[in-house]
Design a protein around this motif. Structure first.
Motif, PDB file in Angstrom:
ATOM      1  N   UNK A  64       5.902 -14.541   4.473  1.00  0.00           N
ATOM      2  CA  UNK A  64       6.615 -15.599   5.198  1.00  0.00           C
ATOM      3  C   UNK A  64       6.341 -15.370   6.677  1.00  0.00           C
ATOM      4  N   UNK A  65       5.874 -16.425   7.343  1.00  0.00           N
ATOM      5  CA  UNK A  65       5.555 -16.335   8.762  1.00  0.00           C
ATOM      6  C   UNK A  65       6.592 -17.128   9.553  1.00  0.00           C
ATOM      7  N   UNK A  66       7.086 -16.528  10.625  1.00  0.00           N
ATOM      8  CA  UNK A  66       7.975 -17.228  11.542  1.00  0.00           C
ATOM      9  C   UNK A  66       7.345 -17.190  12.918  1.00  0.00           C
ATOM     10  N   UNK A  67       7.635 -18.190  13.708  1.00  0.00           N
ATOM     11  CA  UNK A  67       7.072 -18.281  15.052  1.00  0.00           C
ATOM     12  C   UNK A  67       8.197 -18.100  16.054  1.00  0.00           C
ATOM     13  N   UNK A  68       8.006 -17.150  16.948  1.00  0.00           N
ATOM     14  CA  UNK A  68       8.951 -16.892  18.032  1.00  0.00           C
ATOM     15  C   UNK A  68       8.172 -17.022  19.336  1.00  0.00           C
ATOM     16  N   UNK A  69       8.243 -18.206  19.921  1.00  0.00           N
ATOM     17  CA  UNK A  69       7.432 -18.469  21.114  1.00  0.00           C
ATOM     18  C   UNK A  69       5.970 -18.511  20.729  1.00  0.00           C
ATOM     19  N   UNK A  70       5.189 -17.649  21.361  1.00  0.00           N
ATOM     20  CA  UNK A  70       3.754 -17.587  21.034  1.00  0.00           C
ATOM     21  C   UNK A  70       3.454 -16.524  19.979  1.00  0.00           C
ATOM     22  N   UNK A  71       4.469 -15.808  19.583  1.00  0.00           N
ATOM     23  CA  UNK A  71       4.277 -14.704  18.641  1.00  0.00           C
ATOM     24  C   UNK A  71       4.556 -15.163  17.213  1.00  0.00           C
ATOM     25  N   UNK A  72       3.588 -14.914  16.338  1.00  0.00           N
ATOM     26  CA  UNK A  72       3.738 -15.211  14.909  1.00  0.00           C
ATOM     27  C   UNK A  72       4.082 -13.902  14.211  1.00  0.00           C
ATOM     28  N   UNK A  73       5.239 -13.875  13.562  1.00  0.00           N
ATOM     29  CA  UNK A  73       5.691 -12.677  12.855  1.00  0.00           C
ATOM     30  C   UNK A  73       5.625 -12.911  11.348  1.00  0.00           C
ATOM     31  N   UNK A  74       5.172 -11.907  10.640  1.00  0.00           N
ATOM     32  CA  UNK A  74       5.010 -12.010   9.187  1.00  0.00           C
ATOM     33  C   UNK A  74       5.872 -10.958   8.515  1.00  0.00           C
ATOM     34  N   UNK A  75       6.396 -11.336   7.343  1.00  0.00           N
ATOM     35  CA  UNK A  75       7.120 -10.355   6.535  1.00  0.00           C
ATOM     36  C   UNK A  75       6.758 -10.556   5.074  1.00  0.00           C
ATOM     37  N   UNK A  76       6.859  -9.471   4.348  1.00  0.00           N
ATOM     38  CA  UNK A  76       6.517  -9.448   2.930  1.00  0.00           C
ATOM     39  C   UNK A  76       7.573 -10.173   2.115  1.00  0.00           C
ATOM     40  N   UNK A  77       7.114 -10.987   1.185  1.00  0.00           N
ATOM     41  CA  UNK A  77       7.960 -11.624   0.168  1.00  0.00           C
ATOM     42  C   UNK A  77       7.432 -11.104  -1.167  1.00  0.00           C
ATOM     43  N   UNK A  78       8.067 -10.086  -1.701  1.00  0.00           N
ATOM     44  CA  UNK A  78       7.519  -9.369  -2.862  1.00  0.00           C
ATOM     45  C   UNK A  78       7.757 -10.060  -4.198  1.00  0.00           C
ATOM     46  N   UNK A  79       8.667 -11.013  -4.263  1.00  0.00           N
ATOM     47  CA  UNK A  79       9.032 -11.613  -5.553  1.00  0.00           C
ATOM     48  C   UNK A  79       7.821 -12.116  -6.352  1.00  0.00           C
ATOM     49  N   UNK A  80       6.828 -12.784  -5.749  1.00  0.00           N
ATOM     50  CA  UNK A  80       5.687 -13.252  -6.556  1.00  0.00           C
ATOM     51  C   UNK A  80       4.903 -12.121  -7.225  1.00  0.00           C
ATOM     52  N   UNK A  81       5.044 -10.910  -6.726  1.00  0.00           N
ATOM     53  CA  UNK A  81       4.359  -9.780  -7.356  1.00  0.00           C
ATOM     54  C   UNK A  81       4.947  -9.459  -8.725  1.00  0.00           C
ATOM     55  N   UNK A  82       6.177  -9.888  -8.968  1.00  0.00           N
ATOM     56  CA  UNK A  82       6.800  -9.654 -10.277  1.00  0.00           C
ATOM     57  C   UNK A  82       5.986 -10.302 -11.394  1.00  0.00           C
ATOM     58  N   UNK A  83       5.518 -11.521 -11.160  1.00  0.00           N
ATOM     59  CA  UNK A  83       4.714 -12.211 -12.170  1.00  0.00           C
ATOM     60  C   UNK A  83       3.419 -11.469 -12.457  1.00  0.00           C
ATOM     61  N   UNK A  84       2.780 -10.971 -11.401  1.00  0.00           N
ATOM     62  CA  UNK A  84       1.544 -10.208 -11.579  1.00  0.00           C
ATOM     63  C   UNK A  84       1.837  -8.906 -12.323  1.00  0.00           C
ATOM     64  N   UNK A  85       2.941  -8.274 -11.980  1.00  0.00           N
ATOM     65  CA  UNK A  85       3.333  -7.032 -12.639  1.00  0.00           C
ATOM     66  C   UNK A  85       3.579  -7.262 -14.136  1.00  0.00           C
ATOM     67  N   UNK A  86       4.271  -8.336 -14.462  1.00  0.00           N
ATOM     68  CA  UNK A  86       4.531  -8.663 -15.870  1.00  0.00           C
ATOM     69  C   UNK A  86       3.227  -8.927 -16.610  1.00  0.00           C
ATOM     70  N   UNK A  87       2.337  -9.680 -15.987  1.00  0.00           N
ATOM     71  CA  UNK A  87       1.064 -10.011 -16.619  1.00  0.00           C
ATOM     72  C   UNK A  87       0.259  -8.727 -16.874  1.00  0.00           C
ATOM     73  N   UNK A  88       0.226  -7.841 -15.883  1.00  0.00           N
ATOM     74  CA  UNK A  88      -0.504  -6.585 -16.036  1.00  0.00           C
ATOM     75  C   UNK A  88       0.186  -5.652 -17.030  1.00  0.00           C
TER      76      UNK A  88
END
Length: 120
Positions: A64-88
């Motif tokens: 998830x990316x948020x914009x604070x002025x000219x700075x773009x900040x990113x943070x991890x959203x781990x929930x979609x990895x659950x589907x990959x984990x289940x599949x594996x």
């Protein structure tokens, strides 16, 4: 329709994970929020190239990316990895079962050899 959407999301996750740069970025994000510049720093890539990688991670729902002025900040959203984990997980069970069978066969072979040596 729900299964198709889930498959499409899973495809996006595996596509995102299919690139070493993006995997490294995700690992960095596991340590906390980072700017695009911070994510790009370990690589010899431009901010535009880093942004393209981040967009692939966003499409997969992993960032998830948020914009604070000219700075773009990113943070991890781990929930979609659950589907990959289940599949594996299916393949983990598959290989565990196969390795258990191999272990049993090797033990039987060792036992047969031991019995053969005892009779010599």
């Amino acid at each position: 329709m729900v299964e198709l959407q889930a498959a499409t999301k899973l495809d996006a996750v595996f596509h995102a994970l299919g690139d070493a740069t993006r995997r490294h970025m995700l690992r960095d994000l596991a340590g906390g929020e980072r700017s695009v510049g911070e994510l790009a720093a370990p690589f010899e890539i431009s901010l535009a190239a880093a942004s393209k990688h981040i967009k692939a991670l966003e499409r997969a729902g992993l960032v998830r990316r948020t914009v604070a002025g000219r700075k773009h900040l990113c943070r991890l959203e781990a929930r979609p990895l659950e589907g990959a984990h289940e599949w594996l997980g299916f393949y983990k069970q598959f290989w565990s079962g196969r390795l258990d069978i191999l272990e049993s066969l090797l033990r039987q072979e060792d036992a047969a050899k031991s019995q053969g040596e005892d009779h010599d």
